[in-house]
Design an enzyme around this catalytic site. Structure first.
Site, PDB file in Angstrom:
ATOM      1  N   LYS A   1       0.848  -1.199   0.000  1.00 44.38           N
ATOM      2  CA  LYS A   1       0.000   0.000   0.000  1.00 44.38           C
ATOM      3  C   LYS A   1       0.877   1.241   0.000  1.00 44.38           C
ATOM      4  O   LYS A   1       1.904   1.297   0.683  1.00 44.38           O
ATOM      5  CB  LYS A   1      -0.923  -0.028   1.221  1.00 44.38           C
TER       6      LYS A   1
ATOM      7  N   SER B   1      -9.744   2.687   3.100  1.00 42.94           N
ATOM      8  CA  SER B   1      -8.825   3.318   2.171  1.00 42.94           C
ATOM      9  C   SER B   1      -7.940   2.330   1.406  1.00 42.94           C
ATOM     10  O   SER B   1      -7.316   2.686   0.408  1.00 42.94           O
ATOM     11  CB  SER B   1      -7.924   4.291   2.932  1.00 42.94           C
TER      12      SER B   1
ATOM     13  N   SER C   1     -10.196   0.467   7.548  1.00 45.78           N
ATOM     14  CA  SER C   1      -9.692   0.517   6.172  1.00 45.78           C
ATOM     15  C   SER C   1      -9.021  -0.755   5.677  1.00 45.78           C
ATOM     16  O   SER C   1      -8.589  -0.813   4.522  1.00 45.78           O
ATOM     17  CB  SER C   1      -8.729   1.701   6.015  1.00 45.78           C
TER      18      SER C   1
END
Length: 493
Positions: free
Chosen positions: A78, A159, A183
């Protein structure tokens, strides 16, 4: 033979060690998948050369008898994690072009364990969002589609939307995520994968771009509970560079996996039955209770009376911490700098932040600055921290009568991109089931349970006591074994 990209972490690791394929073959297969995935917009930066370098090293290590725990396994990272020599932006224009001279502890631990890096995964800007629509680099698209004959692009959640979409599309076998208020778990539920948020402090935050420091926590996302356990073992551990890092040993979670829940008690919190909950989610929750009972667990009702205050408290605490953390982006030390003609220092600050931050980031910074300002600090922030303490006490009381809690992961299946973009409150409600455990710093796992009437994934969540990742994953495994979720999105990208 099964396509290599259909294999998860454990199968790749074991197949590589057993000689079924080389690490180079694995890296080539996943690099090809990444190269053909542009329609999903999962990646901000692709690093095929990094994956190949790690693969060649893995092949050499295996030949020498020195294979590491994750040798031969390529992963996605990420873009909230700083990666040495590779652009790291937190999906924000204000950090576009920033190439860190250091490695985050979590990504460094994974690389040290032998993993390769396929690239940096797209996300909501500064991890602020539940749909992956706030990224400066464009929204991520879920590989899933409704079965209504339409072609509405679906949200992968947020997210960690780039992570969830890439895993669900079999573009990466697994990847890192981060969870501030849900998230990891909400996008896992939206895309039919597993996501584990460990106890706060289990994984170092060093080198992870900060959103809300008392809440942010790294965790693994993969297609099975076992793969999450394998990754978490490599990611976790004490780090002297992070003062919130726990000085706790890292168990062998993979070896301890056991779906037998005899002697365990599962609590069903009545406050999680929210108004207007879709019948399909309620039905899946009831089915989850039966799965847990079939695994040998006793089921009890419990109460978490302050749950209804969790979301409002979170959306005071998290923006307040964000307003402090994001004050460092001022155009002086790194990242974007906007200098209008004749601008003084204050003008440069304002122009840089106006151009560099997206609307959602600006909204949360403004909220956070407001609740921390003189005259409002005690009325809002102080009260929210008191509520946070009460929520943690609710969980402590629940543990007197149960070992784990079983809840839905999200209040709905995935929604279409753009459906909630103009309604921030409706977007924030996506975190209603995940925020309470985040405020309490507790471990929780999301596991796919089935599909709704539109053919979209639905998930369930197990929450456990602090540091009991093993128990949480065992309960998740029991559910995974009984759900038998094997559905995947048909390829259209």
């Amino acid at each position: 033979m099964t396509d290599i990209t259909d294999l998860g972490v454990a199968d790749i690791r074991d197949g590589f060690r057993g000689g079924a394929f080389s690490a180079r073959e694995v890296a080539d297969a996943f690099n090809d998948a990444v190269a053909g995935s542009d329609a999903l917009n999962c990646f901000i930066v692709k690093t095929p050369e990094k994956a190949l370098e790690a693969a060649d090293e893995a092949d050499r290590a295996l030949a020498a008898g020195d294979a590491k725990p994750l040798s031969g396994v390529p992963l996605g990272i990420k873009d909230l994690f700083c990666t040495k020599g590779v652009q790291s932006t937190a999906a924000s224009h204000i950090l576009e072009g920033f190439v860190p001279p250091y490695e985050s502890t979590v990504s460094g631990n994974l690389l040290e364990a032998g993993a390769g890096m396929l690239g940096k995964l797209n996300m909501d800007q500064f991890a602020m969002g539940s749909s992956n629509e706030t990224s400066h680099f464009g929204n991520v698209v879920s590989p899933w589609r409704r079965n209504d004959g339409g072609n509405t692009p679906m949200s992968p959640g947020g997210s960690s939307g780039g992570t969830s979409s890439a895993i669900a599309a079999h573009i990466v076998p697994a990847a890192t995520g981060t969870d501030t208020g849900g998230s990891i778990r909400q996008p896992a539920a939206f895309t039919g994968i597993c996501g584990m948020k460990p106890t706060y402090g289990r994984c170092s935050r060093y080198g992870m771009v900060a959103f809300a420091s008392s809440l942010d926590q790294a965790g693994p996302m993969a297609r099975s509970v076992k793969d999450c356990a394998i990754l978490l073992e490599a990611m976790a551990g004490h780090d002297a560079k992070d003062t919130t890092s726990l000085k706790e040993p890292v168990p062998n979670w993979e070896a301890g996996l056991n779906g037998d829940l005899k002697g365990k008690t599962i609590g069903i919190p009545k406050e999680y039955r929210v108004d207007n909950m879709p019948e399909e989610i309620d039905a899946l929750w009831k089915q989850g209770v039966e799965w847990m009972r079939d695994a040998g667990a006793e089921i009890v009702d419990v109460s978490l009376p302050h749950t209804k205050y969790a979301l409002p408290a979170y959306y005071i605490i998290a923006p307040a911490e964000a307003s402090a953390n994001l004050s460092r982006y001022d155009g002086v030390r790194y990242g974007l700098r906007e200098t209008p003609d004749g601008a003084n220092l204050q003008d440069m600050y304002a122009a840089t932040r106006a151009a560099g931050f997206g609307d959602e980031v600006k909204r949360r910074v403004m909220i956070g600055t407001y609740v921390l300002s003189a005259g409002f600090y005690d009325a809002y922030f102080t009260q929210a921290t008191k509520v946070r303490t009460l929520i943690a006490r609710d969980f402590d009381s629940a543990w007197e009568s149960c070992d784990y809690l079983l809840t839905p992961t999200a209040p709905s299946a995935a929604f279409g991109l753009g459906d909630l973009s103009d309604d921030p409150i409706a977007m924030y409600l996506n975190d209603v089931f995940t925020v309470p455990s985040s405020l309490a710093g507790l471990p929780a796992i999301a596991v796919p349970g089935g599909l709704d009437h539109q053919g979209l994934p639905l998930g369930l969540q197990v929450i456990g006591k602090a540091l009991d990742e093993q128990g949480v994953m065992n309960a998740g495994l029991a559910m995974e074994e009984r759900a038998g979720f094997t559905a995947r999105a048909e390829k259209w990208w």
